[in-house]
Design a protein around this motif. Structure first.
Motif, PDB file in Angstrom:
ATOM      1  N   LEU A 133      44.397  41.361  27.662  1.00 53.79           N
ATOM      2  CA  LEU A 133      43.348  41.929  26.779  1.00 53.79           C
ATOM      3  C   LEU A 133      42.098  41.317  27.468  1.00 53.79           C
ATOM      4  CD1 LEU A 133      42.031  43.103  24.444  1.00 53.79           C
ATOM      5  CD2 LEU A 133      42.892  40.819  23.305  1.00 53.79           C
ATOM      6  N   ARG A 134      42.302  39.854  27.982  1.00 56.16           N
ATOM      7  CA  ARG A 134      41.010  39.116  28.490  1.00 56.16           C
ATOM      8  C   ARG A 134      40.752  39.958  29.714  1.00 56.16           C
ATOM      9  NH1 ARG A 134      36.649  37.640  27.535  1.00 56.16           N
ATOM     10  NH2 ARG A 134      35.946  35.709  28.463  1.00 56.16           N
ATOM     11  N   LEU A 135      41.658  40.328  30.649  1.00 57.67           N
ATOM     12  CA  LEU A 135      41.340  41.108  31.729  1.00 57.67           C
ATOM     13  C   LEU A 135      40.149  42.116  31.544  1.00 57.67           C
ATOM     14  CD1 LEU A 135      44.455  41.239  33.854  1.00 57.67           C
ATOM     15  CD2 LEU A 135      42.368  39.762  34.635  1.00 57.67           C
ATOM     16  N   GLU A 136      40.763  42.747  30.568  1.00 59.06           N
ATOM     17  CA  GLU A 136      39.803  44.049  30.420  1.00 59.06           C
ATOM     18  C   GLU A 136      38.512  43.663  29.883  1.00 59.06           C
ATOM     19  OE1 GLU A 136      38.740  47.989  29.806  1.00 59.06           O
ATOM     20  OE2 GLU A 136      40.183  46.873  31.177  1.00 59.06           O
ATOM     21  N   GLN A 137      38.506  42.761  28.719  1.00 59.74           N
ATOM     22  CA  GLN A 137      37.232  42.135  28.333  1.00 59.74           C
ATOM     23  C   GLN A 137      36.395  41.820  29.387  1.00 59.74           C
ATOM     24  OE1 GLN A 137      38.505  39.352  25.784  1.00 59.74           O
ATOM     25  NE2 GLN A 137      38.841  40.766  24.011  1.00 59.74           N
ATOM     26  N   ILE A 138      36.929  40.927  30.297  1.00 54.38           N
ATOM     27  CA  ILE A 138      36.088  40.379  31.506  1.00 54.38           C
ATOM     28  C   ILE A 138      35.495  41.498  32.331  1.00 54.38           C
ATOM     29  CG2 ILE A 138      36.041  39.114  33.870  1.00 54.38           C
ATOM     30  CD1 ILE A 138      37.889  37.114  32.263  1.00 54.38           C
ATOM     31  N   LEU A 139      36.277  42.553  32.476  1.00 52.51           N
ATOM     32  CA  LEU A 139      35.905  43.746  33.530  1.00 52.51           C
ATOM     33  C   LEU A 139      34.698  44.343  32.849  1.00 52.51           C
ATOM     34  CD1 LEU A 139      39.385  44.964  34.905  1.00 52.51           C
ATOM     35  CD2 LEU A 139      37.433  43.836  36.169  1.00 52.51           C
ATOM     36  N   PHE A 183      31.534  33.906  37.791  1.00 48.78           N
ATOM     37  CA  PHE A 183      31.182  35.088  38.337  1.00 48.78           C
ATOM     38  C   PHE A 183      29.986  35.955  37.568  1.00 48.78           C
ATOM     39  CE2 PHE A 183      31.953  39.529  39.573  1.00 48.78           C
ATOM     40  CZ  PHE A 183      31.809  39.326  41.177  1.00 48.78           C
ATOM     41  N   CYS A 184      29.721  35.565  36.275  1.00 50.35           N
ATOM     42  CA  CYS A 184      28.490  35.953  35.521  1.00 50.35           C
ATOM     43  C   CYS A 184      27.528  35.606  36.295  1.00 50.35           C
ATOM     44  CB  CYS A 184      29.027  36.004  34.178  1.00 50.35           C
ATOM     45  SG  CYS A 184      30.008  37.424  33.427  1.00 50.35           S
ATOM     46  N   ARG A 230      22.531  36.317  38.963  1.00 48.86           N
ATOM     47  CA  ARG A 230      21.553  35.749  39.837  1.00 48.86           C
ATOM     48  C   ARG A 230      21.262  36.860  40.954  1.00 48.86           C
ATOM     49  NH1 ARG A 230      24.649  32.123  41.655  1.00 48.86           N
ATOM     50  NH2 ARG A 230      25.214  32.705  43.701  1.00 48.86           N
ATOM     51  N   TYR A 231      22.160  37.531  41.525  1.00 48.29           N
ATOM     52  CA  TYR A 231      21.928  38.917  42.215  1.00 48.29           C
ATOM     53  C   TYR A 231      21.285  39.975  41.475  1.00 48.29           C
ATOM     54  CZ  TYR A 231      24.163  36.453  46.205  1.00 48.29           C
ATOM     55  OH  TYR A 231      24.648  35.410  47.050  1.00 48.29           O
ATOM     56  N   LEU A 232      22.013  40.526  40.512  1.00 52.29           N
ATOM     57  CA  LEU A 232      21.480  41.737  40.095  1.00 52.29           C
ATOM     58  C   LEU A 232      20.181  41.699  39.098  1.00 52.29           C
ATOM     59  CD1 LEU A 232      24.750  42.991  38.627  1.00 52.29           C
ATOM     60  CD2 LEU A 232      23.692  43.424  41.012  1.00 52.29           C
ATOM     61  N   GLY A 233      19.901  40.266  38.831  1.00 51.85           N
ATOM     62  CA  GLY A 233      18.628  39.901  37.932  1.00 51.85           C
ATOM     63  C   GLY A 233      17.197  39.363  38.908  1.00 51.85           C
ATOM     64  N   ASP A 234      17.767  39.732  40.313  1.00 56.36           N
ATOM     65  CA  ASP A 234      16.508  38.981  41.157  1.00 56.36           C
ATOM     66  C   ASP A 234      15.461  40.392  41.120  1.00 56.36           C
ATOM     67  OD1 ASP A 234      15.027  38.242  43.143  1.00 56.36           O
ATOM     68  OD2 ASP A 234      16.407  38.414  44.632  1.00 56.36           O
TER      69      ASP A 234
END
Length: 211
Positions: free
Chosen positions: A140-146, A83-84, A89-93
């Motif tokens: 914890l991993r969920l929060e880190q990813i978000l 997803f990153c 790809r989209y936000l860095g276009d």
């Protein structure tokens, strides 16, 4: 969030006796886990189902993962990388204005939801709905990813400040935080009503409060 592009393909590798290399077998399990978790979440997904659908012997699972929790973490990390890469790809276009990039991402997400007949949502969002059942390491991993997703969007919003599309005093980090909170709800509602309207409505609302 698996709401648009297909999940990453399993890489090729040297076959083992059962037709897959160690890395390929592990990746196959993770990929199947991603598919199931984007549809059902963790509670409704059993290891037995993952193994049956991949035709991997049950006794082999613990050769690759010590527990269901470790497997889930691996699936989360794989989804996060996927997803990153898509967000970047989209936000860095650079060929599009910053806020248009976000709209393009949402459009892609809408098309993906339709392509998968609204059966697949966001893996991270799905797990977040089951947070009370998750082990601390998974929470914890969920929060880190978000937070990582928020950072990517915040950078794009800073680009919008540079171009003058957002006011100079905009708190981009706070705005990105609000986006992901609302976006996960929009994806959930879209699956519920089997329509992309909630996702489109949320983007329109976000653009109004942002600008």
């Amino acid at each position: 969030m698996q709401t648009n592009d297909s999940l990453p393909r399993r890489p090729r590798g040297r076959p083992a006796l059962h037709g897959q290399s160690y890395a390929d077998t592990r990746d196959l399990l993770i990929r199947r886990g991603m598919e199931l978790l984007t549809e059902r979440g963790i509670s409704a997904t059993s290891i037995d189902e993952v193994l049956r659908s991949t035709q991997i012997p049950k006794g082999s699972f613990y050769h690759y993962f010590a527990s269901k929790s470790e497997f889930t973490l691996a699936v989360m990390d794989a989804y996060h990388r996927y997803f990153c890469a898509k967000l970047t790809r989209y936000l860095g276009d650079g060929s599009q204005p910053p806020l248009t990039r976000l709209a393009t991402f949402v459009d892609s997400a809408c098309r993906g939801m339709e392509r998968f007949d609204f059966k697949r949502g966001c893996l991270i969002g799905n797990l977040g709905q089951e947070v009370v059942q998750l082990e601390p390491a998974l929470r914890l991993r969920l929060e880190q990813i978000l937070c990582a997703w928020e950072a990517l969007l915040a950078q794009s919003l800073k680009d919008a400040m540079t171009t003058g599309d957002l006011a100079a005093e905009t708190d981009c980090a706070a705005l990105a935080h609000v986006f992901w909170i609302g976006w996960e709800g929009a994806v959930l509602r879209a699956r519920l009503v089997r329509s992309t309207e909630p996702m489109i409505s949320f983007l329109q609302f976000f653009m109004k409060i942002a600008t």
